[in-house]
Design a protein around this motif. Structure first.
Motif, mmCIF file in Angstrom:
data_model
loop_
_atom_site.group_PDB
_atom_site.id
_atom_site.type_symbol
_atom_site.label_atom_id
_atom_site.label_comp_id
_atom_site.label_asym_id
_atom_site.label_seq_id
_atom_site.Cartn_x
_atom_site.Cartn_y
_atom_site.Cartn_z
ATOM 1 N N VAL A 95 0.929 -1.019 0.050
ATOM 2 C CA VAL A 95 0.025 -0.091 -0.106
ATOM 3 C C VAL A 95 0.696 1.333 0.164
ATOM 4 C CG1 VAL A 95 -1.746 1.247 1.342
ATOM 5 C CG2 VAL A 95 -2.010 -1.203 1.305
ATOM 6 N N LEU A 96 0.570 2.222 -0.794
ATOM 7 C CA LEU A 96 1.351 3.281 -1.047
ATOM 8 C C LEU A 96 0.253 4.460 -0.787
ATOM 9 C CD1 LEU A 96 4.392 4.479 -2.821
ATOM 10 C CD2 LEU A 96 2.325 6.170 -2.942
ATOM 11 N N ILE A 97 0.431 5.589 0.140
ATOM 12 C CA ILE A 97 -0.578 6.342 0.372
ATOM 13 C C ILE A 97 -0.076 7.857 0.136
ATOM 14 C CG2 ILE A 97 -2.232 7.443 2.152
ATOM 15 C CD1 ILE A 97 -1.676 4.764 3.513
ATOM 16 N N ILE A 98 -0.963 8.746 -0.801
ATOM 17 C CA ILE A 98 -0.238 9.893 -0.971
ATOM 18 C C ILE A 98 -1.241 11.015 -0.208
ATOM 19 C CG2 ILE A 98 -0.177 11.839 -2.919
ATOM 20 C CD1 ILE A 98 -0.161 9.193 -4.888
ATOM 21 N N GLY A 99 -0.615 11.801 0.686
ATOM 22 C CA GLY A 99 -0.991 12.554 1.619
ATOM 23 C C GLY A 99 -1.260 12.078 3.058
ATOM 24 N N GLY A 100 -0.554 13.110 4.047
ATOM 25 C CA GLY A 100 -0.490 12.397 5.330
ATOM 26 C C GLY A 100 -1.464 13.287 6.274
ATOM 27 N N GLY A 101 -2.643 13.599 5.890
ATOM 28 C CA GLY A 101 -3.591 13.969 6.745
ATOM 29 C C GLY A 101 -4.593 13.116 7.466
ATOM 30 N N PRO A 102 -5.499 13.563 8.152
ATOM 31 C CA PRO A 102 -6.435 12.695 9.000
ATOM 32 C C PRO A 102 -6.568 11.256 8.212
ATOM 33 C CG PRO A 102 -7.220 14.731 9.472
ATOM 34 C CD PRO A 102 -6.148 14.768 8.151
ATOM 35 N N GLY A 103 -7.094 11.509 7.165
ATOM 36 C CA GLY A 103 -7.357 10.074 6.095
ATOM 37 C C GLY A 103 -6.144 9.291 5.908
ATOM 38 N N GLY A 104 -4.925 10.053 5.410
ATOM 39 C CA GLY A 104 -3.806 9.124 4.746
ATOM 40 C C GLY A 104 -3.085 8.739 6.101
ATOM 41 N N TYR A 105 -2.838 9.396 7.228
ATOM 42 C CA TYR A 105 -1.903 8.781 8.237
ATOM 43 C C TYR A 105 -2.744 7.626 8.890
ATOM 44 C CZ TYR A 105 -3.883 11.294 12.550
ATOM 45 O OH TYR A 105 -4.542 11.666 13.299
ATOM 46 N N GLY B 218 5.747 0.671 11.508
ATOM 47 C CA GLY B 218 6.298 0.249 10.602
ATOM 48 C C GLY B 218 6.229 0.895 9.276
ATOM 49 N N VAL B 219 5.301 2.198 8.975
ATOM 50 C CA VAL B 219 5.205 2.793 7.886
ATOM 51 C C VAL B 219 6.355 3.646 7.576
ATOM 52 C CG1 VAL B 219 3.703 4.426 6.810
ATOM 53 C CG2 VAL B 219 2.675 2.771 8.519
ATOM 54 N N ARG B 220 6.783 3.484 6.166
ATOM 55 C CA ARG B 220 7.880 4.394 5.675
ATOM 56 C C ARG B 220 7.258 5.566 5.224
ATOM 57 N NH1 ARG B 220 11.693 3.649 0.241
ATOM 58 N NH2 ARG B 220 12.670 5.934 0.500
ATOM 59 N N VAL B 221 7.746 6.769 5.947
ATOM 60 C CA VAL B 221 7.249 8.235 5.493
ATOM 61 C C VAL B 221 8.330 8.701 4.294
ATOM 62 C CG1 VAL B 221 6.772 10.571 6.009
ATOM 63 C CG2 VAL B 221 6.289 8.562 7.636
ATOM 64 N N ILE B 222 7.938 9.092 3.151
ATOM 65 C CA ILE B 222 8.535 9.666 1.892
ATOM 66 C C ILE B 222 8.200 11.115 1.932
ATOM 67 C CG2 ILE B 222 9.079 9.523 -0.261
ATOM 68 C CD1 ILE B 222 7.936 6.431 -0.167
ATOM 69 N N ASP B 223 9.219 11.968 2.220
ATOM 70 C CA ASP B 223 8.815 13.424 1.920
ATOM 71 C C ASP B 223 9.180 13.664 0.342
ATOM 72 O OD1 ASP B 223 8.819 13.675 4.579
ATOM 73 O OD2 ASP B 223 10.980 13.849 4.830
ATOM 74 N N VAL C 146 4.077 5.286 -8.958
ATOM 75 C CA VAL C 146 4.090 6.536 -8.383
ATOM 76 C C VAL C 146 5.660 7.168 -8.560
ATOM 77 C CG1 VAL C 146 3.947 8.130 -6.422
ATOM 78 C CG2 VAL C 146 2.149 6.030 -6.959
ATOM 79 N N THR C 147 5.672 8.347 -9.035
ATOM 80 C CA THR C 147 6.867 9.148 -9.218
ATOM 81 C C THR C 147 6.794 10.018 -7.879
ATOM 82 O OG1 THR C 147 7.317 8.775 -11.093
ATOM 83 C CG2 THR C 147 8.411 10.682 -10.336
ATOM 84 N N VAL C 148 7.740 10.281 -7.083
ATOM 85 C CA VAL C 148 8.046 11.108 -6.060
ATOM 86 C C VAL C 148 9.346 12.309 -6.072
ATOM 87 C CG1 VAL C 148 8.198 11.688 -3.602
ATOM 88 C CG2 VAL C 148 6.668 9.649 -4.282
ATOM 89 N N VAL D 87 3.215 9.120 1.245
ATOM 90 C CA VAL D 87 4.084 10.238 0.903
ATOM 91 C C VAL D 87 3.545 11.378 1.429
ATOM 92 C CG1 VAL D 87 4.861 11.432 -1.338
ATOM 93 C CG2 VAL D 87 4.637 8.953 -1.221
ATOM 94 N N GLU D 88 4.106 12.523 1.815
ATOM 95 C CA GLU D 88 3.625 13.706 2.344
ATOM 96 C C GLU D 88 4.667 14.865 1.932
ATOM 97 O OE1 GLU D 88 2.047 17.063 3.539
ATOM 98 O OE2 GLU D 88 0.932 15.116 3.853
#
Length: 465
Positions: free
Chosen positions: A7-17, A106-111, A122-124, A33-34
């Motif tokens: 799973v890769l999530i784009i956006g770290g708000g209340p839904g994403g995190y 264990g979630v990796r946070v990608i800036d 996905v490209t970051v 990704v945030e």
């Protein structure tokens, strides 16, 4: 070589995190990704800091009325920047907690800034402009929304504000025009009025708080006007011209046009989804009025692509986004028994003075749907705890199906109603009927007794009115 995730999530708000935490709990290899702030708008610029500021406004109101309880208060000084700093500190503490929870699970946070470049791809782009590619079996879009502007009225960050600027003003303006009377507009109108600002509130719709029950909106308007807030409904702001001294605004309704000069203008006319530069067009992702279209499990029309929260449409509320995040992840993980979200019964809360809390259908909506209904209403003036606290403004209104006893709607105005609405939310979720709620014992003395009296009143059995 691509990094691969379940799973890769784009956006770290209340839904994403929240989605990321739940995915991590289920043992899925997860990345989030945030591009700016963990916690999103809610923790950094919305729900949390506004409530911290509103707490300050409540203190100001209490000090101003302390003599009613026998307290003599001398000259009171107020440091706006200390209040703003308090709100920022609260936000920082919570965002730090989010970072800890993601790491714990264990979630990796990608800036960086993410863009879809294919199904599951996905490209970051990071802060240095370097691009990194990732793959995932499931991609969840949780990019949120941003303040909406009006034609010809563009926020400049100094004289014409969005809620970003309203949350950290350099000084308190002497006068403020708030355009839009949804929850955000009403909360800021109440906040700035309590801090000593002359406030004017303008709404295009026939009532302020347009999504609320008509009686609720009327009660809040009456309260605001009693406090000195000028309220204009069925009115447009057609122009806001910055001058040397502030902003000259043109207000127009069906019968007249008037001019109003204020120091600052706050645009609070809703939000628009953050869908730009996501790569949606290439994948032909379905949209509905600009929001990403999804089904009950938050799936888009593209296999393996999901959307949650504000970007997926109203109600644009943090708790709705979090709930969708859990539904989405549990569904894609194959957990049995995951229930879809009933959008009609997402509670709505407005933290003005007086507070507003609602759940389910308004009276007008219930009647429009052809439901035979019975209604109970109880004023807080008849509640002992409200009288003892000096908080008698408001009421509780409950709406039931006249044939089945189903709870169709609950609408509350008054002190601490945002802390009480979930009692009726739980009752609704457990399919409690009007008959079963009649026999519930409510503690005395509590504000929540007004809820019981409203339920009793729906059958003509109210005891204290």
């Amino acid at each position: 070589m691509h990094d691969k995730y379940d799973v890769l999530i784009i956006g770290g708000g209340p839904g994403g995190y929240v989605a990321a935490i739940r995915a991590g709990q289920l043992g899925l290899r997860t990345a989030l990704v945030e591009k700016q702030h963990l916690g999103g708008i809610c923790l950094n610029w919305g729900c949390i800091p506004t409530k911290a500021l509103l707490h300050g406004a409540e203190v100001a109101h209490s000090i101003a009325h302390a003599n009613q309880l026998g307290f003599s208060v001398g000259e009171v000084s107020f440091n706006l920047q200390k209040l703003v700093q308090f709100s920022r500190t609260v936000s920082q503490q919570l965002t730090g907690g989010v970072e800890y929870l993601l790491k714990k699970n264990g979630v990796r946070v990608i800036d960086g800034t993410a863009r879809l470049c294919g199904k599951g791809q996905v490209t970051v782009s990071d802060a240095r402009g370097e691009k990194h590619e990732y793959r995932a079996d499931h991609v969840i879009l949780a990019t949120g929304a941003r303040p909406r502007a009006l034609p010809g009225i563009t926020p400049d960050g100094e004289y014409i504000w969005t809620y970003f600027e309203a949350l950290q003003p350099e000084r308190l303006p002497k006068s403020l025009l708030v355009i839009g009377s949804g929850a955000i507009g009403v909360e800021f109108a109440s906040l700035y009025n309590d801090l000593g600002c002359k406030v004017t509130l303008v709404e295009q719709a026939p009532q302020i708080l347009p999504v609320e029950d008509t009686e609720v909106s009327a009660a809040v308007r009456k309260s605001f006007e009693r406090r000195g807030i000028q309220v204009h409904t069925q009115t447009l702001v057609t122009q806001a011209q910055v001058t040397d001294t502030g902003v000259c605004c043109t207000l127009k309704n069906a019968s007249a046009e008037q001019f109003l000069e204020v120091e600052r203008v706050l645009l609070a006319v809703g939000v628009q989804p953050n869908i730009e530069d996501l790569g949606l067009e290439a994948l032909e992702v379905g949209l509905d009025r600009g929001f990403i279209k999804t089904d009950a499990a938050c799936r888009t029309n593209v296999f393996g692509l999901y959307a949650i929260g504000d970007v997926a449409g109203p109600p644009c509320l943090a708790h709705k986004a979090s709930h969708e995040g859990v539904i989405c992840v549990e569904t894609l993980a194959g957990l049995a028994g995951t229930a879809p979200l009933d959008h009609d019964y997402v509670p709505g809360c407005t933290y003005a003075r007086p507070q507003v809390a609602s759940l389910g259908l308004t009276e007008a909506t219930a009647r429009a749907r052809g439901r035979a209904i019975k209604i109970g209403k109880f004023a807080l003036q008849g509640n002992g705890k409200a009288l003892a606290s000096g908080e008698t403004e408001g009421f509780v209104k409950t709406i039931f199906d006249a044939e089945t006893g189903e709870l169709l709607g609950a609408h509350m105005v008054g002190a601490q109603v945002t802390e009480q609405i979930q009692g009726l939310g739980i009752a609704r979720h457990l399919e409690a009927t009007h008959e079963s709620l009649l026999s519930v014992v409510f503690a005395h003395p509590t504000l929540s007794e007004a809820m019981h009296e409203s339920i009793l009143a729906a059958s003509g059995k109210a005891l204290h009115q």
